[in-house]
Design a protein around this motif. Structure first.
Motif, PDB file in Angstrom:
ATOM      1  N   LEU A  31       0.824  -1.206   0.000  1.00  0.00           N
ATOM      2  CA  LEU A  31       0.000   0.000   0.000  1.00  0.00           C
ATOM      3  C   LEU A  31       0.858   1.255   0.000  1.00  0.00           C
ATOM      4  O   LEU A  31       0.580   2.209  -0.730  1.00  0.00           O
ATOM      5  CB  LEU A  31      -0.899   0.028   1.235  1.00  0.00           C
ATOM      6  N   ARG A  32       1.900   1.264   0.799  1.00  0.00           N
ATOM      7  CA  ARG A  32       2.819   2.413   0.856  1.00  0.00           C
ATOM      8  C   ARG A  32       3.444   2.653  -0.530  1.00  0.00           C
ATOM      9  O   ARG A  32       3.528   3.786  -0.989  1.00  0.00           O
ATOM     10  CB  ARG A  32       3.902   2.149   1.910  1.00  0.00           C
ATOM     11  N   ASP A  33       3.838   1.565  -1.189  1.00  0.00           N
ATOM     12  CA  ASP A  33       4.434   1.669  -2.530  1.00  0.00           C
ATOM     13  C   ASP A  33       3.418   2.178  -3.557  1.00  0.00           C
ATOM     14  O   ASP A  33       3.747   3.007  -4.405  1.00  0.00           O
ATOM     15  CB  ASP A  33       5.001   0.323  -2.982  1.00  0.00           C
ATOM     16  N   ALA A  34       2.181   1.665  -3.480  1.00  0.00           N
ATOM     17  CA  ALA A  34       1.141   2.100  -4.417  1.00  0.00           C
ATOM     18  C   ALA A  34       0.838   3.580  -4.218  1.00  0.00           C
ATOM     19  O   ALA A  34       0.707   4.334  -5.193  1.00  0.00           O
ATOM     20  CB  ALA A  34      -0.132   1.263  -4.225  1.00  0.00           C
ATOM     21  N   ASP A  35       0.768   4.008  -2.974  1.00  0.00           N
ATOM     22  CA  ASP A  35       0.486   5.413  -2.690  1.00  0.00           C
ATOM     23  C   ASP A  35       1.620   6.315  -3.186  1.00  0.00           C
ATOM     24  O   ASP A  35       1.369   7.378  -3.759  1.00  0.00           O
ATOM     25  CB  ASP A  35       0.265   5.592  -1.182  1.00  0.00           C
ATOM     26  N   ALA A  36       2.862   5.883  -3.009  1.00  0.00           N
ATOM     27  CA  ALA A  36       4.018   6.661  -3.488  1.00  0.00           C
ATOM     28  C   ALA A  36       4.024   6.738  -5.014  1.00  0.00           C
ATOM     29  O   ALA A  36       4.309   7.797  -5.590  1.00  0.00           O
ATOM     30  CB  ALA A  36       5.317   6.049  -2.975  1.00  0.00           C
ATOM     31  N   ALA A  37       3.694   5.638  -5.680  1.00  0.00           N
ATOM     32  CA  ALA A  37       3.640   5.634  -7.148  1.00  0.00           C
ATOM     33  C   ALA A  37       2.518   6.542  -7.638  1.00  0.00           C
ATOM     34  O   ALA A  37       2.661   7.233  -8.659  1.00  0.00           O
ATOM     35  CB  ALA A  37       3.446   4.206  -7.661  1.00  0.00           C
ATOM     36  N   SER A  39       1.404   9.247  -6.083  1.00  0.00           N
ATOM     37  CA  SER A  39       1.895  10.621  -5.917  1.00  0.00           C
ATOM     38  C   SER A  39       2.824  11.003  -7.071  1.00  0.00           C
ATOM     39  O   SER A  39       2.747  12.113  -7.610  1.00  0.00           O
ATOM     40  CB  SER A  39       2.616  10.765  -4.578  1.00  0.00           C
ATOM     41  N   LYS A  40       3.675  10.063  -7.455  1.00  0.00           N
ATOM     42  CA  LYS A  40       4.617  10.317  -8.557  1.00  0.00           C
ATOM     43  C   LYS A  40       3.867  10.539  -9.879  1.00  0.00           C
ATOM     44  O   LYS A  40       4.224  11.410 -10.663  1.00  0.00           O
ATOM     45  CB  LYS A  40       5.581   9.141  -8.667  1.00  0.00           C
ATOM     46  N   ALA A  41       2.805   9.759 -10.103  1.00  0.00           N
ATOM     47  CA  ALA A  41       2.001   9.926 -11.328  1.00  0.00           C
ATOM     48  C   ALA A  41       1.345  11.302 -11.353  1.00  0.00           C
ATOM     49  O   ALA A  41       1.336  11.975 -12.384  1.00  0.00           O
ATOM     50  CB  ALA A  41       0.940   8.828 -11.414  1.00  0.00           C
ATOM     51  N   ALA A  42       0.819  11.733 -10.218  1.00  0.00           N
ATOM     52  CA  ALA A  42       0.194  13.059 -10.150  1.00  0.00           C
ATOM     53  C   ALA A  42       1.245  14.151 -10.345  1.00  0.00           C
ATOM     54  O   ALA A  42       0.998  15.131 -11.052  1.00  0.00           O
ATOM     55  CB  ALA A  42      -0.525  13.236  -8.817  1.00  0.00           C
ATOM     56  N   LEU A  87       1.296  24.173 -11.085  1.00  0.00           N
ATOM     57  CA  LEU A  87       1.039  23.060 -10.171  1.00  0.00           C
ATOM     58  C   LEU A  87       2.294  22.243  -9.871  1.00  0.00           C
ATOM     59  O   LEU A  87       2.997  21.801 -10.769  1.00  0.00           O
ATOM     60  CB  LEU A  87      -0.017  22.108 -10.734  1.00  0.00           C
ATOM     61  N   VAL A  88       2.531  22.051  -8.587  1.00  0.00           N
ATOM     62  CA  VAL A  88       3.507  21.090  -8.076  1.00  0.00           C
ATOM     63  C   VAL A  88       2.779  20.374  -6.950  1.00  0.00           C
ATOM     64  O   VAL A  88       2.267  21.018  -6.021  1.00  0.00           O
ATOM     65  CB  VAL A  88       4.781  21.787  -7.534  1.00  0.00           C
ATOM     66  N   ILE A  89       2.685  19.044  -7.028  1.00  0.00           N
ATOM     67  CA  ILE A  89       1.922  18.291  -6.039  1.00  0.00           C
ATOM     68  C   ILE A  89       2.691  17.048  -5.615  1.00  0.00           C
ATOM     69  O   ILE A  89       3.351  16.406  -6.433  1.00  0.00           O
ATOM     70  CB  ILE A  89       0.519  17.905  -6.589  1.00  0.00           C
ATOM     71  N   SER A  90       2.586  16.736  -4.338  1.00  0.00           N
ATOM     72  CA  SER A  90       3.155  15.480  -3.830  1.00  0.00           C
ATOM     73  C   SER A  90       2.478  15.159  -2.501  1.00  0.00           C
ATOM     74  O   SER A  90       1.945  16.049  -1.836  1.00  0.00           O
ATOM     75  CB  SER A  90       4.665  15.595  -3.642  1.00  0.00           C
ATOM     76  N   TRP A  91       2.485  13.890  -2.172  1.00  0.00           N
ATOM     77  CA  TRP A  91       1.996  13.473  -0.864  1.00  0.00           C
ATOM     78  C   TRP A  91       2.809  12.289  -0.379  1.00  0.00           C
ATOM     79  O   TRP A  91       3.475  11.608  -1.158  1.00  0.00           O
ATOM     80  CB  TRP A  91       0.498  13.182  -0.876  1.00  0.00           C
TER      81      TRP A  91
END
Length: 165
Positions: A31-37, A39-42, A87-91
């Protein structure tokens, strides 16, 4: 003989607990990896990749806007956000939990978002988010519920604004 049986039972119990914990850790890491990926896509402004992280029946609860319950509504939210000037976005996830059933997970964390205001000046927002993920039949995790909100104070109307209506 009883001591050997007791020691063997204890060792097998520890081994079983380790296997269970390892399974949870693996699911949490997935889940942590999916969420990081995601964020990277966004961050790369890839609209199709960004919305691909949602389950087919996902709901999105954006701040200061109606709930999005269809793929089209969700895509429109992201399309508008990703097209925002500057726009610059990350989470980043700060907490990940997986239900004992192994098919439901919760991710919460913080985000940073910068975009230009009406005058073209960059404005940065920091906030938090919560996602509910579902493990699908193919073993992949998809986000079923997504919400976020700002840490910035709510803007207040100018003095006398209510009186002018």
């Amino acid at each position: 003989m009883k001591i050997k049986t007791l020691v063997l039972t204890f060792i097998l119990g520890l081994a079983a607990a380790a296997v269970c914990l390892a399974g949870e850790t693996k699911a949490e890491q997935a889940l942590r990896d999916a969420d990081a990926a995601w964020s990277k896509a966004a961050a790369s402004k890839d609209l199709d990749k960004t919305v691909s992280y949602y389950s087919p029946d996902a709901i999105v609860l954006p701040p200061n806007a109606p709930i999005a319950t269809t793929k089209e509504e969700i895509k429109k939210i992201w399309q508008d956000m990703l097209a925002s000037p500057g726009l610059v976005i990350s989470w980043k996830a700060t907490k990940v939990e997986v239900a004992k059933s192994g098919d439901l997970g919760f991710v919460s964390g913080t985000y940073e978002l910068t975009m230009n205001d009406a005058s073209g000046k960059p404005v940065t927002d920091n906030g938090k988010y919560v996602e509910v993920w579902e493990k699908k039949a193919d073993g992949k995790w998809k986000c079923g519920t997504d919400t976020w909100n700002s840490d910035l104070p709510a803007s207040t109307p100018a003095p006398g604004a209510e009186e002018r209506k």
